[in-house]
Motif scaffolding. Structure first.
Motif, PDB file in Angstrom:
ATOM      1  N   SER A 106     -10.246   8.769   1.719  1.00 12.33           N
ATOM      2  CA  SER A 106     -11.474   8.535   0.960  1.00 12.33           C
ATOM      3  C   SER A 106     -12.671   8.659   1.895  1.00 12.33           C
ATOM      4  N   GLU A 125      -9.389   7.476  -6.502  1.00 14.09           N
ATOM      5  CA  GLU A 125     -10.593   8.237  -6.181  1.00 14.09           C
ATOM      6  C   GLU A 125     -11.773   7.273  -6.146  1.00 14.09           C
ATOM      7  N   ASP A 148      -2.223  16.553  -0.475  1.00 13.76           N
ATOM      8  CA  ASP A 148      -0.946  17.267  -0.370  1.00 13.76           C
ATOM      9  C   ASP A 148      -0.495  17.229   1.090  1.00 13.76           C
ATOM     10  N   ARG A 200     -16.375  15.839  -5.228  1.00 15.51           N
ATOM     11  CA  ARG A 200     -15.762  15.608  -6.544  1.00 15.51           C
ATOM     12  C   ARG A 200     -16.818  15.376  -7.617  1.00 15.51           C
ATOM     13  N   ALA A 219     -12.858  20.774  -9.519  1.00 14.19           N
ATOM     14  CA  ALA A 219     -12.289  19.422  -9.513  1.00 14.19           C
ATOM     15  C   ALA A 219     -10.767  19.474  -9.604  1.00 14.19           C
ATOM     16  N   ALA A 220     -10.260  20.387 -10.409  1.00 14.41           N
ATOM     17  CA  ALA A 220      -8.810  20.525 -10.557  1.00 14.41           C
ATOM     18  C   ALA A 220      -8.177  20.984  -9.246  1.00 14.41           C
ATOM     19  N   ARG A 221      -8.837  21.904  -8.562  1.00 14.85           N
ATOM     20  CA  ARG A 221      -8.296  22.377  -7.277  1.00 14.85           C
ATOM     21  C   ARG A 221      -8.336  21.268  -6.215  1.00 14.85           C
ATOM     22  N   ARG A 228      -8.080  18.072  -6.817  1.00 14.34           N
ATOM     23  CA  ARG A 228      -6.995  17.143  -7.143  1.00 14.34           C
ATOM     24  C   ARG A 228      -5.649  17.691  -6.702  1.00 14.34           C
ATOM     25  N   SER A 229      -5.496  19.004  -6.785  1.00 16.17           N
ATOM     26  CA  SER A 229      -4.224  19.632  -6.422  1.00 16.17           C
ATOM     27  C   SER A 229      -4.031  19.708  -4.906  1.00 16.17           C
ATOM     28  N   GLY A 283      -5.521  12.667   2.004  1.00 11.92           N
ATOM     29  CA  GLY A 283      -6.352  12.341   0.855  1.00 11.92           C
ATOM     30  C   GLY A 283      -7.309  11.221   1.180  1.00 11.92           C
TER      31      GLY A 283
END
Length: 355
Positions: free
Chosen positions: A266, A186, A291, A274, A282-284, A286-287, A264
């Motif tokens: 950058s 990240e 993907d 973020r 933030a968790a969503r 990352r998930s 993903g």
């Protein structure tokens, strides 16, 4: 051929660049040792001539005209050579990003993978497609140098321009590597801005306009000062590209609005999201981001988070700021007309576009 008054309409100039590219490619049909195979030639001809904004040749051309260079075929050919280098960068970038579409058509590695599958050849179609496309990109890089050196300008002019051409090539590769590094983790906003300056800003605006100015004989200090125009405008161009990569309409942009999120990639957009996200958001992110199987519903959720964090609005503000910086520098440069007006128009077109 020299025109008494060169057209400022970018569409007319793009037609001249395309004619120069088509003529160069015709000269490299099979029968020469550096031609590649008929399949390679056919795929590259389709890819190189299938549209595109031709921004790099336009900036180069108007850099030349802005410092006293006359309109004529030599500068059209020299500027068009930048488009062959751009083709190299796009082909390799599409491989690294795993993109299937470019300008509304299959990417080069996809074309070769499909050819392998249809032909029933041995081995893996995806590997064949990637390997063949890599070589096609390499050939475009080699051809760009040949076209530039054979443009018809005198040796000293070409030498001055080639110093910047060589620097541009090294910067793009370094920026691409930093982009690959950034995708593995990240990155901060500062990290991503460094990548886009190296990978995109310099070779989209700064180096092309500097190459044109150097070819025309502009003083070294003036050529160097053009970076204060090109760097912020090139960054604005890439920031807009990042927005279009997530929020753009594929029917207009000609490429998927899922690829950047699945990879993903950058981007400043995601780095800002973020940084401003609450723990749940933030968790969503990352998930979902990164993907490879991300679907429309997941992408819509990511877009919603980006909007909610204010990241999209902040990117628009960053674009406006950089465009204002570029315009302010443009006003201070000793540019001849119609180049000043043409570059001002290009500034708007590069930063405020839908594809």
């Amino acid at each position: 051929m020299t025109l008494a008054v060169a057209p400022t309409d970018p569409t007319l100039l793009r037609e001249r660049f395309d004619d120069a590219l088509a003529a160069f490619l015709r000269e490299r049909r099979t029968g020469r040792s550096d031609d590649g195979t008929p399949a390679v030639h056919a795929v590259l001809r389709r890819f190189v001539l299938a549209g595109g904004k031709r921004l790099r040749p336009l900036f180069c051309y108007w850099g030349w005209r802005g410092f006293g260079g006359p309109d004529g075929q030599p500068i059209v050919v020299a500027a068009a050579a930048l488009e062959l280098f751009h083709a190299f960068a796009l082909i390799h970038d599409d491989i690294l990003d795993g993109s299937d579409r470019r300008r509304g058509e299959p990417t080069v590695h996809r074309v070769f993978a499909d050819l392998h599958a249809r032909s029933g050849w041995r081995g893996d179609p995806e590997t064949y497609g990637r390997d063949a496309a890599l070589l096609c990109g390499d050939l475009c890089a080699a051809w760009s140098g040949q076209m530039f050196h054979g443009c018809g300008l005198d040796h000293e002019r070409i030498r001055r321009g080639h110093v910047l051409f060589a620097r541009m090539r090294a910067e793009v590769i370094a920026g691409e590597y930093l982009d690959v590094v950034g995708t593995a983790g990240e990155s901060s906003v500062a990290d991503v801005l460094t990548v886009i300056r190296m990978k995109t800003a310099r070779y989209t605006v700064t180096r092309p306009v500097q190459i044109g100015a150097a070819l025309a004989g502009a003083e070294p200090d003036t050529v160097a000062a053009l970076a204060d125009f090109g760097d912020p405008l090139g960054e604005a161009f890439q920031l807009r590209d990042d927005l279009l990569g997530v929020f753009g309409d594929p029917a207009v942009t000609g490429k998927s609005n899922l690829d950047d999120l699945r990879e993903g990639k950058s981007t400043v957009l995601l780095a800002l999201a973020r940084a401003a996200a609450d723990p749940a958001q933030a968790a969503r992110l990352r998930s979902l981001v990164g993907d490879a199987a991300l679907g429309a519903a997941g992408a819509a959720e990511v877009r919603g988070i980006i909007e909610a964090t204010g990241a999209r609005e902040r990117i628009e503000g960053m674009i406006r700021t950089r465009v204002e910086e570029a315009r302010a520098l443009l006003d201070r440069l000793p540019l001849a007309e119609p180049a000043r007006s043409a570059l001002a128009d290009l500034t708007t077109r590069a930063a405020h576009r839908r594809h």
